[in-house]
Write a protein that holds these residues in place. Sequence first.
Motif, PDB file in Angstrom:
ATOM      1  N   GLY A 287     -13.079   3.812 -30.113  1.00 15.11           N
ATOM      2  CA  GLY A 287     -11.357   3.738 -29.438  1.00 15.11           C
ATOM      3  C   GLY A 287     -11.021   2.988 -28.410  1.00 15.11           C
ATOM      4  N   PRO A 288     -12.184   3.092 -27.365  1.00 10.77           N
ATOM      5  CA  PRO A 288     -11.929   2.450 -26.004  1.00 10.77           C
ATOM      6  C   PRO A 288     -12.194   0.997 -26.290  1.00 10.77           C
ATOM      7  N   LEU A 289     -13.132   0.709 -27.050  1.00  8.89           N
ATOM      8  CA  LEU A 289     -13.486  -0.906 -27.217  1.00  8.89           C
ATOM      9  C   LEU A 289     -12.345  -1.427 -28.024  1.00  8.89           C
ATOM     10  N   LEU A 290     -11.843  -0.642 -29.136  1.00 13.44           N
ATOM     11  CA  LEU A 290     -10.989  -1.295 -30.057  1.00 13.44           C
ATOM     12  C   LEU A 290      -9.553  -1.404 -29.025  1.00 13.44           C
ATOM     13  N   ALA A 291      -9.279  -0.555 -28.177  1.00 14.67           N
ATOM     14  CA  ALA A 291      -8.118  -0.495 -27.207  1.00 14.67           C
ATOM     15  C   ALA A 291      -8.315  -1.843 -26.343  1.00 14.67           C
ATOM     16  N   GLY A 292      -9.590  -1.871 -25.710  1.00 16.69           N
ATOM     17  CA  GLY A 292      -9.710  -2.981 -24.990  1.00 16.69           C
ATOM     18  C   GLY A 292      -9.481  -4.363 -25.601  1.00 16.69           C
ATOM     19  N   VAL A 293      -9.882  -4.381 -26.889  1.00 16.65           N
ATOM     20  CA  VAL A 293      -9.637  -5.728 -27.726  1.00 16.65           C
ATOM     21  C   VAL A 293      -8.118  -5.762 -28.124  1.00 16.65           C
ATOM     22  N   LEU A 294      -7.557  -4.793 -28.560  1.00 17.06           N
ATOM     23  CA  LEU A 294      -6.033  -4.622 -29.122  1.00 17.06           C
ATOM     24  C   LEU A 294      -5.054  -5.256 -27.797  1.00 17.06           C
ATOM     25  N   LEU A 295      -5.371  -4.664 -26.653  1.00 20.86           N
ATOM     26  CA  LEU A 295      -4.611  -5.001 -25.582  1.00 20.86           C
ATOM     27  C   LEU A 295      -4.538  -6.562 -25.043  1.00 20.86           C
ATOM     28  N   ARG A 296      -5.441  -7.365 -25.821  1.00 22.71           N
ATOM     29  CA  ARG A 296      -5.117  -8.800 -25.590  1.00 22.71           C
ATOM     30  C   ARG A 296      -3.902  -9.210 -26.347  1.00 22.71           C
ATOM     31  N   TRP A 297      -3.498  -8.686 -27.282  1.00 20.55           N
ATOM     32  CA  TRP A 297      -2.438  -9.056 -28.306  1.00 20.55           C
ATOM     33  C   TRP A 297      -1.381  -8.084 -28.454  1.00 20.55           C
ATOM     34  N   VAL A 298      -1.574  -6.713 -28.007  1.00 17.89           N
ATOM     35  CA  VAL A 298      -0.288  -5.803 -28.130  1.00 17.89           C
ATOM     36  C   VAL A 298      -0.408  -5.042 -26.601  1.00 17.89           C
ATOM     37  N   ASP A 299       0.723  -4.338 -26.710  1.00 18.08           N
ATOM     38  CA  ASP A 299       0.814  -3.479 -25.415  1.00 18.08           C
ATOM     39  C   ASP A 299       0.374  -1.942 -25.628  1.00 18.08           C
ATOM     40  N   LEU A 300       0.567  -1.247 -24.615  1.00 15.94           N
ATOM     41  CA  LEU A 300      -0.023   0.144 -24.679  1.00 15.94           C
ATOM     42  C   LEU A 300       1.005   1.182 -25.972  1.00 15.94           C
ATOM     43  N   SER A 301       1.998   0.811 -25.872  1.00  9.42           N
ATOM     44  CA  SER A 301       2.740   1.403 -27.233  1.00  9.42           C
ATOM     45  C   SER A 301       2.230   1.212 -28.550  1.00  9.42           C
ATOM     46  N   THR A 302       1.509   0.287 -28.810  1.00 10.79           N
ATOM     47  CA  THR A 302       0.897   0.050 -30.110  1.00 10.79           C
ATOM     48  C   THR A 302      -0.454   1.089 -30.182  1.00 10.79           C
TER      49      THR A 302
END
Length: 430
Positions: A160-175
């Motif tokens: 979860g946290p690792l995926l969040a760290g990666v996703l936040l490079r392309w999306v915002d927190l709402s995603t």
Amino acid sequence: MAPRLFADTTPLRSRDFRRLWVAGIPTVIGANLTIFAVPVQLYALTQSSAYVGLAGVFALVPLIIFGLWGGALADAMDRRVLLIIASCGLAVASMLLWLQAALALNNVWVVLCLLAVQQAFYAINSPTRSAAIPRMVPADQLPAANSLNMTVTQVGAIVGPLLAGVLLRWVDLSTLYLIDALTCLVPILATIRLSPIPSTGTAGGASRWGLAAVLDGFRYLAGNRVVLMSFVVDLIAMVFGMPRALFPQISHESFGGPVEGGTTMALLAAAMSVGAVAGGVFSGWLPRVRRQGLAVVGSIVVWGLAIVGFGLACGLAGGHTGAVLWIALAFLAIGGAADMVSAAFRSTILQEAASDDVRGRLQGVFIVVVAGGPRVADVLHGMAAAAVGTTVAAAGGGGLVVVGVLLAAAVVPAFVRYRVAPIPSESDKV
């Protein structure tokens, strides 16, 4: 050698347990996206660890109230029905968290109140799920089933946290909130397909699910000092030793990460779970330990010392990443492995003591301790960091854990002496 070393997967032969376990994989990943997103959003809005710690208050109150009440409900009604209701509530709460972020309300109090709603449904869902498992698998498979569940939970806490760290490079927190809301649909579909799990209690009316039922659970608990002490030592470990509220500030100030989170924050959030998963995968040796009380005390001492090392490493970082970051992460991983061992033995002690008609209530107390303790820690560590800095807050808390658990062991030596009968080997059964 392998069967004694690696986790036992026999409980997965049960259709209902397998469905619940498989559904838990995407669910815990989604839930950890929200666990990551809430403190990051709060810190981005306020740049204050005190507000991040305040989230602990908003989560703790519903955890206590609905954890205890939810445990009573789990003893009074069909646990399958209650799981469906709680899962639907979690999905709605996650959807509302997504909505506030997508609309850019930027209101700290909205985030905190929605967190409280989500934690209320979590507090009902968790003890109900735990109380249902002994009805799905034979008693001799309970330690293996619990180990499998804890391993999935910790895998989610890594991914979860690792995926969040990666996703936040392309999306915002709402995603992140939206993904959590969608994964909440999986356990709803899985739970609908479970067999009914009706109550085995004999009391009628409101006494089955009201205040009287909750008090009965406490009276049952008060009569067993060993089980009670298993809760006390875990509270000591979590309240004084869980530094997660400091992660956003440590990531930013000690290791130069961005205020909005990022990779360093993700690594800090996932490190404990890396150690916990390693402990779960190589958990085959746990059933051979007979002095489980002593094992709990020893593992909590290791936890406290690991947190001391983590705090000191962060103090040496000086705003730079590199070798010091990996040393800090290693200490967190050691702490996570120790916590896994402690949790496995504490769960076994609890299950041996509880009959089915009070199991939900004791699991309700368990979730209040397990989830509530870190929430209290969020508040205390947030205030301590604001007063004396993150290094003293983290390292000092770890030192208090060691002192506190050793004092508790000295006060109640019966817990340290607690033993269980050895599990017969296959050769003994022939």
